[in-house]
Design a protein around this motif. Structure first.
Motif, PDB file in Angstrom:
ATOM      1  N   GLY A   1       0.694  -1.215  -0.068  1.00  0.00           N
ATOM      2  CA  GLY A   1       0.122  -0.004  -0.040  1.00  0.00           C
ATOM      3  C   GLY A   1       0.837   1.149   0.085  1.00  0.00           C
ATOM      4  O   GLY A   1       2.115   1.331  -0.164  1.00  0.00           O
ATOM      5  N   CYS A   2       0.143   2.503   0.276  1.00  0.00           N
ATOM      6  CA  CYS A   2       0.935   3.754   0.271  1.00  0.00           C
ATOM      7  C   CYS A   2       1.752   3.662   1.549  1.00  0.00           C
ATOM      8  O   CYS A   2       1.636   3.209   2.354  1.00  0.00           O
ATOM      9  CB  CYS A   2       0.022   4.853   0.212  1.00  0.00           C
ATOM     10  SG  CYS A   2      -1.243   4.890   1.677  1.00  0.00           S
ATOM     11  N   SER A   3       2.600   4.880   1.380  1.00  0.00           N
ATOM     12  CA  SER A   3       3.609   4.965   2.480  1.00  0.00           C
ATOM     13  C   SER A   3       3.014   5.395   3.768  1.00  0.00           C
ATOM     14  O   SER A   3       3.385   4.721   4.919  1.00  0.00           O
ATOM     15  CB  SER A   3       4.477   6.211   2.120  1.00  0.00           C
ATOM     16  OG  SER A   3       3.745   7.503   2.094  1.00  0.00           O
ATOM     17  N   ILE A   4       1.757   5.968   3.549  1.00  0.00           N
ATOM     18  CA  ILE A   4       1.129   6.132   4.884  1.00  0.00           C
ATOM     19  C   ILE A   4       0.541   4.882   5.647  1.00  0.00           C
ATOM     20  O   ILE A   4       0.746   4.572   6.912  1.00  0.00           O
ATOM     21  CB  ILE A   4      -0.028   7.049   4.676  1.00  0.00           C
ATOM     22  CG1 ILE A   4       0.364   8.455   4.458  1.00  0.00           C
ATOM     23  CG2 ILE A   4      -0.861   7.114   5.989  1.00  0.00           C
ATOM     24  CD1 ILE A   4      -0.374   9.333   4.037  1.00  0.00           C
ATOM     25  N   SER A   5      -0.089   3.751   5.059  1.00  0.00           N
ATOM     26  CA  SER A   5      -0.670   2.674   5.386  1.00  0.00           C
ATOM     27  C   SER A   5       0.475   1.652   6.127  1.00  0.00           C
ATOM     28  O   SER A   5       0.280   1.373   7.082  1.00  0.00           O
ATOM     29  CB  SER A   5      -1.640   1.943   4.541  1.00  0.00           C
ATOM     30  OG  SER A   5      -0.688   1.632   3.421  1.00  0.00           O
ATOM     31  N   MET A   6       1.537   1.745   5.226  1.00  0.00           N
ATOM     32  CA  MET A   6       2.726   0.678   5.543  1.00  0.00           C
ATOM     33  C   MET A   6       3.170   1.500   6.740  1.00  0.00           C
ATOM     34  O   MET A   6       3.801   0.544   7.763  1.00  0.00           O
ATOM     35  CB  MET A   6       3.570   0.467   4.408  1.00  0.00           C
ATOM     36  CG  MET A   6       2.780  -0.414   3.118  1.00  0.00           C
ATOM     37  SD  MET A   6       2.157  -2.045   3.625  1.00  0.00           S
ATOM     38  CE  MET A   6       0.539  -1.787   3.901  1.00  0.00           C
ATOM     39  N   SER A   7       3.599   2.707   6.767  1.00  0.00           N
ATOM     40  CA  SER A   7       4.527   2.973   7.925  1.00  0.00           C
ATOM     41  C   SER A   7       3.679   3.101   9.163  1.00  0.00           C
ATOM     42  O   SER A   7       4.120   2.863  10.345  1.00  0.00           O
ATOM     43  CB  SER A   7       4.925   4.618   7.701  1.00  0.00           C
ATOM     44  OG  SER A   7       3.895   5.414   7.391  1.00  0.00           O
ATOM     45  N   SER A   8       2.235   3.298   8.959  1.00  0.00           N
ATOM     46  CA  SER A   8       1.494   3.234  10.180  1.00  0.00           C
ATOM     47  C   SER A   8       1.481   1.750  10.868  1.00  0.00           C
ATOM     48  O   SER A   8       1.346   1.735  12.035  1.00  0.00           O
ATOM     49  CB  SER A   8      -0.005   3.691   9.716  1.00  0.00           C
ATOM     50  OG  SER A   8      -1.076   3.600  10.843  1.00  0.00           O
ATOM     51  N   ALA A   9       1.281   0.797   9.894  1.00  0.00           N
ATOM     52  CA  ALA A   9       1.538  -0.574  10.340  1.00  0.00           C
ATOM     53  C   ALA A   9       2.819  -0.766  11.106  1.00  0.00           C
ATOM     54  O   ALA A   9       2.792  -1.562  12.186  1.00  0.00           O
ATOM     55  CB  ALA A   9       1.226  -1.648   9.058  1.00  0.00           C
ATOM     56  N   SER A  10       3.756  -0.336  10.727  1.00  0.00           N
ATOM     57  CA  SER A  10       5.036  -0.521  11.298  1.00  0.00           C
ATOM     58  C   SER A  10       5.103   0.145  12.603  1.00  0.00           C
ATOM     59  O   SER A  10       5.597  -0.493  13.731  1.00  0.00           O
ATOM     60  CB  SER A  10       6.388   0.100  10.378  1.00  0.00           C
ATOM     61  OG  SER A  10       7.430   0.228  10.959  1.00  0.00           O
ATOM     62  N   MET A  11       4.495   1.247  12.742  1.00  0.00           N
ATOM     63  CA  MET A  11       4.601   2.033  13.870  1.00  0.00           C
ATOM     64  C   MET A  11       3.648   1.366  14.974  1.00  0.00           C
ATOM     65  O   MET A  11       4.038   1.297  16.109  1.00  0.00           O
ATOM     66  CB  MET A  11       4.010   3.570  13.846  1.00  0.00           C
ATOM     67  CG  MET A  11       4.926   4.354  13.028  1.00  0.00           C
ATOM     68  SD  MET A  11       4.200   6.153  12.758  1.00  0.00           S
ATOM     69  CE  MET A  11       5.365   6.700  11.373  1.00  0.00           C
TER      70      MET A  11
ATOM     71  N   GLY B   1       5.380   8.439  20.662  1.00  0.00           N
ATOM     72  CA  GLY B   1       6.714   8.031  19.801  1.00  0.00           C
ATOM     73  C   GLY B   1       6.466   8.457  18.434  1.00  0.00           C
ATOM     74  O   GLY B   1       5.914   9.417  18.127  1.00  0.00           O
ATOM     75  N   ASP B   2       6.923   7.608  17.659  1.00  0.00           N
ATOM     76  CA  ASP B   2       6.765   7.825  16.180  1.00  0.00           C
ATOM     77  C   ASP B   2       5.439   8.076  15.586  1.00  0.00           C
ATOM     78  O   ASP B   2       5.272   8.782  14.376  1.00  0.00           O
ATOM     79  CB  ASP B   2       7.527   6.778  15.337  1.00  0.00           C
ATOM     80  CG  ASP B   2       9.081   6.888  15.525  1.00  0.00           C
ATOM     81  OD1 ASP B   2       9.572   7.554  15.962  1.00  0.00           O
ATOM     82  OD2 ASP B   2       9.852   5.924  14.899  1.00  0.00           O
ATOM     83  N   ILE B   3       4.563   7.610  16.215  1.00  0.00           N
ATOM     84  CA  ILE B   3       3.070   7.530  15.789  1.00  0.00           C
ATOM     85  C   ILE B   3       2.679   9.000  15.568  1.00  0.00           C
ATOM     86  O   ILE B   3       1.714   9.226  14.824  1.00  0.00           O
ATOM     87  CB  ILE B   3       2.255   6.822  16.680  1.00  0.00           C
ATOM     88  CG1 ILE B   3       2.364   5.246  16.758  1.00  0.00           C
ATOM     89  CG2 ILE B   3       0.790   6.992  16.461  1.00  0.00           C
ATOM     90  CD1 ILE B   3       1.933   4.380  17.931  1.00  0.00           C
ATOM     91  N   GLU B   4       3.138   9.932  16.191  1.00  0.00           N
ATOM     92  CA  GLU B   4       2.733  11.397  16.246  1.00  0.00           C
ATOM     93  C   GLU B   4       3.201  11.850  14.904  1.00  0.00           C
ATOM     94  O   GLU B   4       2.451  12.872  14.521  1.00  0.00           O
ATOM     95  CB  GLU B   4       3.524  12.157  17.381  1.00  0.00           C
ATOM     96  CG  GLU B   4       2.567  12.437  18.604  1.00  0.00           C
ATOM     97  CD  GLU B   4       3.186  13.349  19.740  1.00  0.00           C
ATOM     98  OE1 GLU B   4       3.778  14.420  19.219  1.00  0.00           O
ATOM     99  OE2 GLU B   4       3.239  12.829  20.807  1.00  0.00           O
TER     100      GLU B   4
END
Length: 143
Positions: free
Chosen positions: A66-76, A112-115
């Motif tokens: 998916g897009c950078s937002i969905s994948m980075s959100s999953a990581s976080m 943390g990073d979620i912000e």
């Protein structure tokens, strides 16, 4: 350059770091909870796997595209819930949901990073991207 521009740049860098170097990407094969969700609007797909012992998320992994937002959100999100009690993970999800909707949220908890994802609230079409992994986690806990 204003403080907000610097913050936006920093947040973008954090999001791209999680996108390019995802934490907890992979799969679990030992009787873990598995949830598959997708966002048909933009084609994001995620498979979230969590290993829960004694009401605690001891491991969380995801796969998907998916897009950078969905994948980075999953990581976080997977980083944030590891080691947390199920109630704590759900509380984090509630805080994240409020943050995405631009509502007041409990900021006494260090996100943390979620912000870095808080700017997504300004783009209603992208909120589903950011919340996909969180919805998968809630579904996994509530089932």
């Amino acid at each position: 350059m204003s403080f907000n521009n610097n913050l936006d740049t920093l947040y973008r860098q954090v999001i791209m770091d999680h996108y390019k170097n995802p934490r907890n990407r992979g799969s679990l094969d030992d009787g873990s909870v598995t949830i598959d969700l997708n966002n048909p609007t933009c084609g994001d797909r995620i498979r979230l796997q969590m290993k829960v012992e004694d009401n605690i998320v001891v491991e969380a992994k995801f796969q998907g595209e998916g897009c950078s937002i969905s994948m980075s959100s999953a990581s976080m999100m997977t980083q944030a819930i590891k080691g947390k009690k199920l109630e704590e993970a759900l509380k984090l999800s509630d805080i994240f949901s409020n943050m995405m909707q631009g509502k007041e949220y409990d900021d006494s908890i260090d996100l943390g990073d979620i912000e870095a994802l808080q700017g997504v609230a300004k783009f209603p079409a992208r909120i589903k991207c950011a919340t996909l992994a969180w919805k998968a986690m809630e579904k996994g806990i509530n089932e």
